[in-house]
Structures are given as C-alpha cells and as structure tokens.
Motif scaffolding. Structure first.
Motif, PDB file in Angstrom:
ATOM      1  N   ASP A  19      73.196  75.621  49.321  1.00 43.00           N
ATOM      2  CA  ASP A  19      73.730  74.912  48.249  1.00 43.00           C
ATOM      3  C   ASP A  19      72.820  75.091  47.224  1.00 43.00           C
ATOM      4  O   ASP A  19      73.151  74.643  46.108  1.00 43.00           O
ATOM      5  N   THR A  40      75.499  65.920  53.800  1.00 43.94           N
ATOM      6  CA  THR A  40      74.148  66.579  53.817  1.00 43.94           C
ATOM      7  C   THR A  40      74.051  67.755  52.908  1.00 43.94           C
ATOM      8  O   THR A  40      75.275  68.539  52.771  1.00 43.94           O
ATOM      9  N   ILE A  85      76.250  62.872  58.139  1.00 44.53           N
ATOM     10  CA  ILE A  85      76.710  64.477  58.956  1.00 44.53           C
ATOM     11  C   ILE A  85      78.116  64.498  58.722  1.00 44.53           C
ATOM     12  O   ILE A  85      78.762  65.495  58.257  1.00 44.53           O
ATOM     13  N   LYS A 114      72.538  71.643  52.066  1.00 44.54           N
ATOM     14  CA  LYS A 114      71.943  72.822  52.654  1.00 44.54           C
ATOM     15  C   LYS A 114      71.336  73.635  51.867  1.00 44.54           C
ATOM     16  O   LYS A 114      71.384  73.622  50.709  1.00 44.54           O
ATOM     17  N   TRP A 115      70.649  74.775  52.330  1.00 40.77           N
ATOM     18  CA  TRP A 115      69.639  75.487  51.742  1.00 40.77           C
ATOM     19  C   TRP A 115      70.659  76.134  50.791  1.00 40.77           C
ATOM     20  O   TRP A 115      70.331  76.535  49.510  1.00 40.77           O
TER      21      TRP A 115
END
Length: 100
Positions: free
Chosen positions: A77, A72, A67, A74-75
């Motif tokens: 992205d 990570t 993180i 992301k939606w």
C-alpha cells in the motif's frame, strides 16, 4: 453573540476545557431537541451528561478487530516491495539531511 461570525464562535468553543465542552454540547442538544425546523416540540429526549461523556470517550479497537476490519496498512500500500531496501533508503536520506 448572534452578530459574531461563526469562525470566532468556533474559536471560542475550541478553547473550552473538556468539562465545559461537554456542558456546552449537552445544553445545545437539549435546546435543539426541544424544537424541529417548524418550532414544534420534537419529542426527542436530550442526552444525559453521562451519555455525552460516554460518547466522548475514545475506546481503541482490539488488534484482532482492527485486522478483521482491514484497517492495517501493508507494505504494498505504501509502494514498498523490499522492506530492507526501504529501510536503507530511509537511513541514506536521514544521513544526507544531517550533513553539515
């Protein structure tokens, strides 16, 4: 082997098991460390088999570090603005693919 095309050599190398691959990499490193492009000794110490084995081990990062590094997804992205809508669309597509 000098007459063998590189791709054939690579194919043979990729068929080696892990232990033989470690031995090959260590031996190649030892040979290359002996000389630089001029043929003179480089003074570089070769890796030990233990060092090669340690470099070949995969060590996953802890979640906190993943993180912190921003690794990570992301939606947003993925172009997803509404998670529920996306899930329903995936279900619809799967049903269409499964139709007899």
């Amino acid at each position: 082997m000098a007459d063998m095309p590189f791709e054939e050599i690579l194919d043979q190398v990729l068929k080696l098991d892990h232990a033989d691959l470690e031995r090959l990499l260590s031996a190649a490193h030892d040979r290359l460390a002996e000389y630089n492009n001029t043929g003179e000794p480089t003074g570089i110490e070769p890796y030990t088999p233990e060092e090669v084995a340690a470099m070949m081990r995969v060590q996953p990062l802890p979640p906190k570090e993943v993180i912190a590094l921003g690794l990570t997804g992301k939606w947003a992205d993925m172009g997803i603005t509404d998670g529920a809508e996306w899930v329903n669309e995936q279900k619809r597509k799967r049903r269409e693919r499964s139709k007899w």
